[in-house]
Structure formats: C-alpha cells, structure tokens
Design a protein around this motif. Structure first.
Motif, PDB file in Angstrom:
ATOM      1  N   UNK A   1      -3.391 -15.873  -8.418  1.00  0.00           N
ATOM      2  CA  UNK A   1      -4.294 -16.793  -7.676  1.00  0.00           C
ATOM      3  C   UNK A   1      -4.985 -17.571  -9.057  1.00  0.00           C
ATOM      4  N   UNK A   2      -5.395 -17.075  -9.858  1.00  0.00           N
ATOM      5  CA  UNK A   2      -6.191 -17.502 -11.075  1.00  0.00           C
ATOM      6  C   UNK A   2      -5.547 -18.611 -11.447  1.00  0.00           C
ATOM      7  N   UNK A   3      -4.137 -18.796 -11.408  1.00  0.00           N
ATOM      8  CA  UNK A   3      -3.650 -19.905 -11.908  1.00  0.00           C
ATOM      9  C   UNK A   3      -3.016 -21.003 -11.198  1.00  0.00           C
ATOM     10  N   UNK A   4      -3.527 -20.633  -9.938  1.00  0.00           N
ATOM     11  CA  UNK A   4      -3.120 -21.835  -8.984  1.00  0.00           C
ATOM     12  C   UNK A   4      -4.107 -22.972  -9.022  1.00  0.00           C
ATOM     13  N   UNK A   5      -3.564 -24.203  -9.160  1.00  0.00           N
ATOM     14  CA  UNK A   5      -4.538 -25.208  -9.785  1.00  0.00           C
ATOM     15  C   UNK A   5      -5.157 -26.178  -8.547  1.00  0.00           C
ATOM     16  N   UNK A   6      -4.488 -25.966  -7.366  1.00  0.00           N
ATOM     17  CA  UNK A   6      -5.025 -27.113  -6.068  1.00  0.00           C
ATOM     18  C   UNK A   6      -6.338 -26.397  -5.780  1.00  0.00           C
ATOM     19  N   UNK A   7      -7.296 -27.270  -4.922  1.00  0.00           N
ATOM     20  CA  UNK A   7      -8.456 -26.977  -4.494  1.00  0.00           C
ATOM     21  C   UNK A   7      -8.291 -26.537  -2.922  1.00  0.00           C
ATOM     22  N   UNK A   8      -7.169 -26.815  -2.351  1.00  0.00           N
ATOM     23  CA  UNK A   8      -7.076 -26.367  -0.902  1.00  0.00           C
ATOM     24  C   UNK A   8      -5.398 -26.017  -0.933  1.00  0.00           C
ATOM     25  N   UNK A   9      -5.201 -25.059   0.032  1.00  0.00           N
ATOM     26  CA  UNK A   9      -3.938 -24.523   0.313  1.00  0.00           C
ATOM     27  C   UNK A   9      -3.406 -25.026   1.708  1.00  0.00           C
ATOM     28  N   UNK A  10      -2.271 -24.894   1.907  1.00  0.00           N
ATOM     29  CA  UNK A  10      -1.403 -25.182   3.275  1.00  0.00           C
ATOM     30  C   UNK A  10      -1.746 -24.218   4.154  1.00  0.00           C
ATOM     31  N   UNK A  11      -1.601 -24.438   5.392  1.00  0.00           N
ATOM     32  CA  UNK A  11      -1.880 -23.372   6.539  1.00  0.00           C
ATOM     33  C   UNK A  11      -1.214 -22.063   6.239  1.00  0.00           C
ATOM     34  N   UNK A  12       0.194 -22.363   5.866  1.00  0.00           N
ATOM     35  CA  UNK A  12       1.081 -21.128   5.584  1.00  0.00           C
ATOM     36  C   UNK A  12       0.948 -20.677   4.148  1.00  0.00           C
ATOM     37  N   UNK A  13      -0.239 -20.203   3.971  1.00  0.00           N
ATOM     38  CA  UNK A  13      -0.474 -19.753   2.681  1.00  0.00           C
ATOM     39  C   UNK A  13      -1.168 -18.215   2.849  1.00  0.00           C
ATOM     40  N   UNK A  14      -1.060 -17.187   1.836  1.00  0.00           N
ATOM     41  CA  UNK A  14      -1.822 -16.086   1.879  1.00  0.00           C
ATOM     42  C   UNK A  14      -1.996 -15.556   0.319  1.00  0.00           C
ATOM     43  N   UNK A  15      -3.140 -14.764   0.455  1.00  0.00           N
ATOM     44  CA  UNK A  15      -3.635 -13.988  -0.852  1.00  0.00           C
ATOM     45  C   UNK A  15      -3.457 -12.427  -0.591  1.00  0.00           C
ATOM     46  N   UNK A  16      -2.935 -11.816  -1.649  1.00  0.00           N
ATOM     47  CA  UNK A  16      -2.875 -10.338  -1.592  1.00  0.00           C
ATOM     48  C   UNK A  16      -3.249  -9.920  -2.716  1.00  0.00           C
ATOM     49  N   UNK A  17      -4.156  -8.841  -2.419  1.00  0.00           N
ATOM     50  CA  UNK A  17      -4.906  -8.017  -3.523  1.00  0.00           C
ATOM     51  C   UNK A  17      -4.627  -6.301  -3.365  1.00  0.00           C
ATOM     52  N   UNK A  18      -4.243  -5.818  -4.750  1.00  0.00           N
ATOM     53  CA  UNK A  18      -4.067  -4.311  -4.446  1.00  0.00           C
ATOM     54  C   UNK A  18      -5.246  -3.599  -5.347  1.00  0.00           C
ATOM     55  N   UNK A  19      -5.896  -2.863  -4.911  1.00  0.00           N
ATOM     56  CA  UNK A  19      -6.877  -1.906  -5.285  1.00  0.00           C
ATOM     57  C   UNK A  19      -6.794  -0.537  -5.372  1.00  0.00           C
ATOM     58  N   UNK A  20      -5.605  -0.110  -4.924  1.00  0.00           N
ATOM     59  CA  UNK A  20      -5.299   1.360  -4.859  1.00  0.00           C
ATOM     60  C   UNK A  20      -5.006   2.077  -6.331  1.00  0.00           C
TER      61      UNK A  20
ATOM     62  N   UNK B   1       0.765  -1.204   0.072  1.00  0.00           N
ATOM     63  CA  UNK B   1       0.017  -0.139   0.023  1.00  0.00           C
ATOM     64  C   UNK B   1       0.916   1.257   0.077  1.00  0.00           C
ATOM     65  N   UNK B   2       0.256   2.345  -0.435  1.00  0.00           N
ATOM     66  CA  UNK B   2       1.119   3.583  -0.410  1.00  0.00           C
ATOM     67  C   UNK B   2       0.139   4.853   0.158  1.00  0.00           C
ATOM     68  N   UNK B   3       0.881   5.957   0.525  1.00  0.00           N
ATOM     69  CA  UNK B   3       0.319   7.034   0.902  1.00  0.00           C
ATOM     70  C   UNK B   3      -0.778   6.891   2.120  1.00  0.00           C
ATOM     71  N   UNK B   4      -1.970   7.468   1.686  1.00  0.00           N
ATOM     72  CA  UNK B   4      -3.021   7.025   2.712  1.00  0.00           C
ATOM     73  C   UNK B   4      -4.145   5.764   2.502  1.00  0.00           C
ATOM     74  N   UNK B   5      -3.502   4.807   1.693  1.00  0.00           N
ATOM     75  CA  UNK B   5      -4.474   3.718   1.359  1.00  0.00           C
ATOM     76  C   UNK B   5      -4.445   2.989   2.510  1.00  0.00           C
ATOM     77  N   UNK B   6      -5.761   2.133   2.569  1.00  0.00           N
ATOM     78  CA  UNK B   6      -5.917   1.373   3.652  1.00  0.00           C
ATOM     79  C   UNK B   6      -5.581   0.067   3.453  1.00  0.00           C
ATOM     80  N   UNK B   7      -4.840  -0.766   4.253  1.00  0.00           N
ATOM     81  CA  UNK B   7      -4.289  -2.101   4.170  1.00  0.00           C
ATOM     82  C   UNK B   7      -4.996  -2.901   5.198  1.00  0.00           C
TER      83      UNK B   7
END
Length: 246
Positions: free
Chosen positions: A216-235, A147-153
């Motif tokens: 994420x769109x290319x990730x083929x598996x139906x489940x993920x391990x516990x140590x996994x994360x999705x990050x999206x930027x909309x700013x 994130x940058x400046x005053x953007x909310x994360x």
C-alpha cells in the motif's frame, strides 16, 4: 404434492468468485450451463460484471433478467428495484421454472442476492451456492495468509468514519478493508498514523488480467477502483508480504 398442484421453480443464488471464470465451483458451472433463465445485477449503462464472469458457460437461448441498479453514493439500489426484480423472477418461479441469479464473489458476503432472497424465500424454494470471496483471492495474490489459530480477522467497509475504522483495526489481529475506492487517501493516512502502513498489502481487480498487487505504501494513485482491497496482518506469525507477488 396434491393432485393438480403446480410445482414451483427453485431460486438459486450462485456465487461466481472474484472474476476469473475458472474459479467457479463445479456446482455453479453445472447450474449455469443448464439454466433456462438467469438473472444478474447490472449498473445502468455498464456491462454486468457478473454476466461477464459467467459468459463462457451461458448457453445460447438462455432467458436473461438484468437487474439494473443506479450507481449512487447513498445506499443503493432503491427498494423498488429489488421489488420489481423479485416480481419478475417470481413469474418464472410460479411457472415451475428455476432461476439462477449470478452473484459476484459470494452471495451472502456483501452480495446483492441477499435482498432478492429476503423477498422470495417465503414463497419459493431457495438454494445458495457459495463462491470464492475476493477476500481469499486477494490474500492469495499477496502470498500472505489471513489469520491463524485463535486470531481475530475483521472485514471492514472502507466508507466507515475514521473513528469506527480505527476502533475495528485496533481490536483485530488481522483485517481486510473492502470498498476502498475514493476513501483510499484517508484510509492510507489512518494506517500510517497507527504505524501499520508498512504491513499493508493492496490488491485491485483480483484474479483478472488487469490485477494490481502492491504494498500500500508504494501504491501511487489517490483513488482506487471499487474492486480493491487492503489487507493487514498484526498477529504473532512472522508473515510478510511475499516479494514474488509484488
């Protein structure tokens, strides 16, 4: 300190970072190397990830207190497990010995150490040593700023219901979804519904040799391990997922 008074030890909550032993801070390294007693969380029947991270720096002869936690769907571990661990650690502290508690990531970001801290801070000196969080590690792996400046994360737990997830997502300029695991299919479907799937990056086991970095769109598996994360930027910045990271 009055004459005859016994000085108690200090409880250290030491952040280890996301997994790469080289991402420990100098202070964490010093405390682990000099520790006479360490404690760490360990799922029953599974080697402790926290201890594995710190293993190169633990000296032979160091006393160890594994805090074994049952892996359950409901909130865990049970109150009794933390009560027992706090009692065991307090014996060391009362004897004047410092105890270093190893914490994956950062002790106060979804860290189990906070429950020991809650039980022991009233009676003993406590010090928190921050660690590199998995949020920062995953952003670095994706090659895209958070994130940058005053953007909310916003940091969002994946187990939240869809309605809560959607509310948090729509209110934020950028967001991180942690604890994805078995919730991956519905989280992925929700992001597609909101038109954000193409902007979503996925990282599992950040900084480890088996790390996976993907759109994420290319990730083929139906489940993920516990140590996994999705990050999206909309700013407002024209940041995209860095192609060399994928």
């Amino acid at each position: 300190m009055e004459l005859g008074e016994i000085m108690t030890g200090t409880l250290y909550g030491v952040g280890l970072g996301p997994g790469d032993p080289e991402l420990l801070t100098l202070k964490a390294h010093r405390l682990i190397c000099s520790a006479k007693t360490i404690a760490y969380p360990a799922a029953v029947g599974v080697p402790s990830f926290a201890r594995q991270i710190a293993a190169p720096y633990i000296l032979e002869g160091t006393s160890e207190i594994p805090i074994e936690m049952p892996m359950k769907v409901e909130r865990f571990p049970a109150k009794e497990i933390y009560d027992q661990a706090a009692e065991t650690i307090s014996v060391k502290l009362q004897a004047g010995e410092d105890v270093v508690v190893l914490c994956e990531g950062d002790p106060f970001l979804y860290g189990s150490f906070m429950y020991l801290y809650e039980r022991l801070r009233g009676d003993f000196a406590c010090e928190i040593v921050p660690g590199v969080s998995s949020v920062n590690a995953c952003a670095a792996a994706l090659g895209r700023p958070l994130a940058a400046r005053n953007e909310v994360l916003t940091i969002i737990p994946g187990p939240l219901e869809d309605e809560q997830l959607e509310q948090r997502i729509t209110q934020s300029d950028a967001f991180v979804i942690m604890k994805v695991g078995r919730h991956l299919p519905r989280v992925k479907a929700l992001l597609e519904k909101l038109g954000l799937l193409g902007a979503a990056g996925y990282v599992e086991r950040a900084t480890l040799p088996e790390m996976v970095v993907s759109r994420l769109a290319d990730y083929p598996n139906e489940t993920a391990p516990y140590f996994s994360m999705i990050i999206v930027y909309k700013g407002e910045e024209a940041w995209t997922l860095h192609p060399q990271s994928l």
